[in-house]
Design a protein around this motif. Structure first.
Motif, mmCIF file in Angstrom:
data_model
loop_
_atom_site.group_PDB
_atom_site.id
_atom_site.type_symbol
_atom_site.label_atom_id
_atom_site.label_comp_id
_atom_site.label_asym_id
_atom_site.label_seq_id
_atom_site.Cartn_x
_atom_site.Cartn_y
_atom_site.Cartn_z
ATOM 1 N N LEU A 19 33.460 117.273 73.687
ATOM 2 C CA LEU A 19 32.982 115.827 73.569
ATOM 3 C C LEU A 19 31.925 115.007 74.768
ATOM 4 O O LEU A 19 31.956 114.491 74.655
ATOM 5 N N ARG A 20 32.181 116.364 75.867
ATOM 6 C CA ARG A 20 30.985 116.325 76.622
ATOM 7 C C ARG A 20 30.100 115.756 76.076
ATOM 8 O O ARG A 20 29.096 114.759 76.338
ATOM 9 N N ALA A 21 29.186 116.512 75.025
ATOM 10 C CA ALA A 21 28.006 116.579 74.107
ATOM 11 C C ALA A 21 28.019 115.294 73.180
ATOM 12 O O ALA A 21 27.060 114.768 72.574
ATOM 13 N N ARG A 22 28.806 114.526 72.988
ATOM 14 C CA ARG A 22 28.800 113.657 72.206
ATOM 15 C C ARG A 22 28.516 114.129 70.396
ATOM 16 O O ARG A 22 27.879 113.696 69.811
ATOM 17 N N ALA A 25 23.327 120.393 70.471
ATOM 18 C CA ALA A 25 22.559 119.576 70.926
ATOM 19 C C ALA A 25 22.303 119.174 69.947
ATOM 20 O O ALA A 25 21.784 117.542 69.289
ATOM 21 N N GLY A 26 22.123 119.789 68.756
ATOM 22 C CA GLY A 26 22.201 119.808 66.796
ATOM 23 C C GLY A 26 23.266 118.658 66.421
ATOM 24 O O GLY A 26 22.524 117.389 65.632
ATOM 25 N N MET A 27 23.780 118.912 66.834
ATOM 26 C CA MET A 27 25.515 118.246 66.148
ATOM 27 C C MET A 27 24.900 116.945 66.620
ATOM 28 O O MET A 27 25.064 115.691 65.599
ATOM 29 N N ALA A 28 24.474 116.203 67.770
ATOM 30 C CA ALA A 28 24.867 115.414 68.265
ATOM 31 C C ALA A 28 23.819 114.321 67.932
ATOM 32 O O ALA A 28 23.779 112.798 67.629
ATOM 33 N N GLU A 29 22.146 115.481 68.244
ATOM 34 C CA GLU A 29 21.159 114.514 66.865
ATOM 35 C C GLU A 29 21.676 113.968 66.151
ATOM 36 O O GLU A 29 21.040 112.779 65.346
ATOM 37 N N ASP A 59 36.350 124.706 74.415
ATOM 38 C CA ASP A 59 35.521 124.623 73.541
ATOM 39 C C ASP A 59 34.858 122.837 73.098
ATOM 40 O O ASP A 59 34.111 122.144 72.860
ATOM 41 N N ALA A 60 35.940 122.475 72.809
ATOM 42 C CA ALA A 60 36.615 120.979 72.735
ATOM 43 C C ALA A 60 36.180 120.002 73.737
ATOM 44 O O ALA A 60 35.125 119.286 73.258
ATOM 45 N N ALA A 108 33.174 118.813 63.989
ATOM 46 C CA ALA A 108 33.268 119.853 64.531
ATOM 47 C C ALA A 108 34.065 121.063 63.945
ATOM 48 O O ALA A 108 35.356 120.901 64.259
ATOM 49 N N ASP A 109 34.295 122.474 63.552
ATOM 50 C CA ASP A 109 35.078 122.950 63.482
ATOM 51 C C ASP A 109 34.766 124.548 63.241
ATOM 52 O O ASP A 109 35.834 124.421 64.678
ATOM 53 N N GLU A 110 33.604 125.273 63.137
ATOM 54 C CA GLU A 110 33.619 125.968 63.362
ATOM 55 C C GLU A 110 33.227 126.507 65.653
ATOM 56 O O GLU A 110 33.197 127.235 66.254
ATOM 57 N N SER A 111 32.756 125.245 65.928
ATOM 58 C CA SER A 111 32.735 125.077 67.634
ATOM 59 C C SER A 111 33.835 125.012 68.603
ATOM 60 O O SER A 111 33.215 125.184 69.143
ATOM 61 N N VAL A 112 35.209 124.931 67.348
ATOM 62 C CA VAL A 112 36.223 124.653 68.963
ATOM 63 C C VAL A 112 36.726 125.365 67.933
ATOM 64 O O VAL A 112 37.606 125.865 67.121
#
Length: 367
Positions: free
Chosen positions: A256-259, A227-231, A251-252, A242-246
């Protein structure tokens, strides 16, 4: 063809110089080298490259005791079956994906040798003839960073990745100095390795980066803060990576769904292998999200695996970190990895295109 032997050898290979990022200072790469022997005497190679949850060398026992019984007697071409069995054996062990990746890489190396084809031809063939490279600059005082940048640009590299940590003012000083020294022609990426605890912190920092025309900002927030990344992505003009998030395709999909990202940095070890990393890249391509190939950094075997991925993926949107072997003072293989004018050229030999040096393997083996 059947696999008759599988073993993993722990190694410790020094870096050319200590490298500091938000994750700490690294002086050696403690990894595992996987050797898969087939019934025709050929040997496939893989590499357990991991800096999380300890290191890759610690996962050698996972290969020897858990994965080897599932692989011995198997056909190295049957990768889908291997991946399903590995998922069953190592359920809920995310860090073990690096061991799975190393074994799959060794199987692909065997399959490519048997077919007389480079591994990328087993993945649909080459999508490009050269891969533009990005080389990383450590967290360090400005003069040290400028000296390292001058060395890399003199060797033909056209994109550099600036590492950031807690001192955001230092990061701005480094970017300003690089722009003064090299002008607008030099591509600059920024990698924060989760250095910002909150979205509002990241927004403030990334807005300060905008005047320096950076290509992207990599993983500014903790891995789970989509959510913070999308904001952040909505609040700045700088592309967010995105790196450590995936790690996995799942995860990917969540990213993608969270944009939550404009680009995804895809790693062979974290994904659990080249085929799993390719699924992530294909998913991103279908969603219209950019793809970059990342590095731990790996030794020659792991770099070759990342290279075959990078040459085969349908899209590659920014210069990638497929040059891990260049950060090391030694290696356990000779590799068909040619860098020319800041670009990686495709390996041409069958399999991965790397050849084991038994003496060097013995030199770097952890006793």
């Amino acid at each position: 063809m059947k696999v008759t032997r599988l073993e993993a050898v722990p190694v410790s290979v020094p870096l050319r110089e200590p490298f500091t990022s938000a994750l700490g200072t690294q002086t050696t790469s403690d990894y595992g080298i996987v050797l898969a022997e087939a019934d025709d005497g050929s040997i496939g190679l893989g590499e357990i490259s991991l800096i999380w949850h300890g290191d890759g060398a610690a996962l050698c026992e996972t290969v020897d005791t858990l994965l080897a019984p599932a692989v011995i007697g198997a056909d190295p071409f049957e990768l889908t079956r291997f991946q399903a069995e590995a998922a069953r054996i190592l359920a809920f062990g995310r860090h073990s994906l690096a061991a799975v990746a190393a074994v799959e890489t060794a199987l692909l190396d065997l399959a490519g040798q048997a077919a007389g084809q480079p591994v990328y031809n087993l993945l649909g063939g080459r999508a490009r003839d050269r891969v533009p490279l990005s080389m990383s600059l450590p967290v360090a005082p400005v003069p040290e960073v400028l000296a390292r940048a001058a060395e890399l640009t003199a060797r033909g590299f056209r994109t550099l990745k600036v590492k950031g940590a807690g001192d955001h003012d230092l990061l701005i000083e480094v970017l300003a100095a690089l722009r003064r020294e090299h002008g607008p022609a030099l591509g600059l990426r920024v990698d924060l390795n989760m250095a910002c605890p909150l979205a509002k912190d990241a927004v403030r920092l990334v807005r300060r980066l905008e005047p320096y025309d950076v290509l992207s900002v990599e993983q500014p927030l903790p891995a789970g803060d989509l959510a913070g990344m999308a904001e952040l992505r909505a609040a700045t003009s700088v592309p967010i990576m995105a790196d450590e998030s995936v790690w996995s395709a799942e995860d990917a999909w969540r990213v993608l769904r969270a944009r939550a990202a404009d680009l995804v940095n895809v790693y062979v070890p974290e994904a659990g292998g080249i085929t799993a990393a390719r699924r992530i890249a294909d998913l991103c391509a279908a969603a219209g999200t950019g793809v970059v190939v990342g590095s731990m950094p790996e030794l020659g075997i792991g770099t070759a695996a990342a290279a075959h991925l990078a040459f085969s993926v349908p899209r590659l949107d920014q210069p990638s970190d497929v040059a891990g072997h260049l950060y090391h003072a030694g290696d356990v293989v000779t590799a068909d990895l040619v860098v020319e004018d800041g670009h990686l050229l495709p390996p041409t030999a069958p399999g991965l295109g790397v050849r084991l040096d038994p003496d060097r393997l013995d030199r770097y083996r952890i006793r």
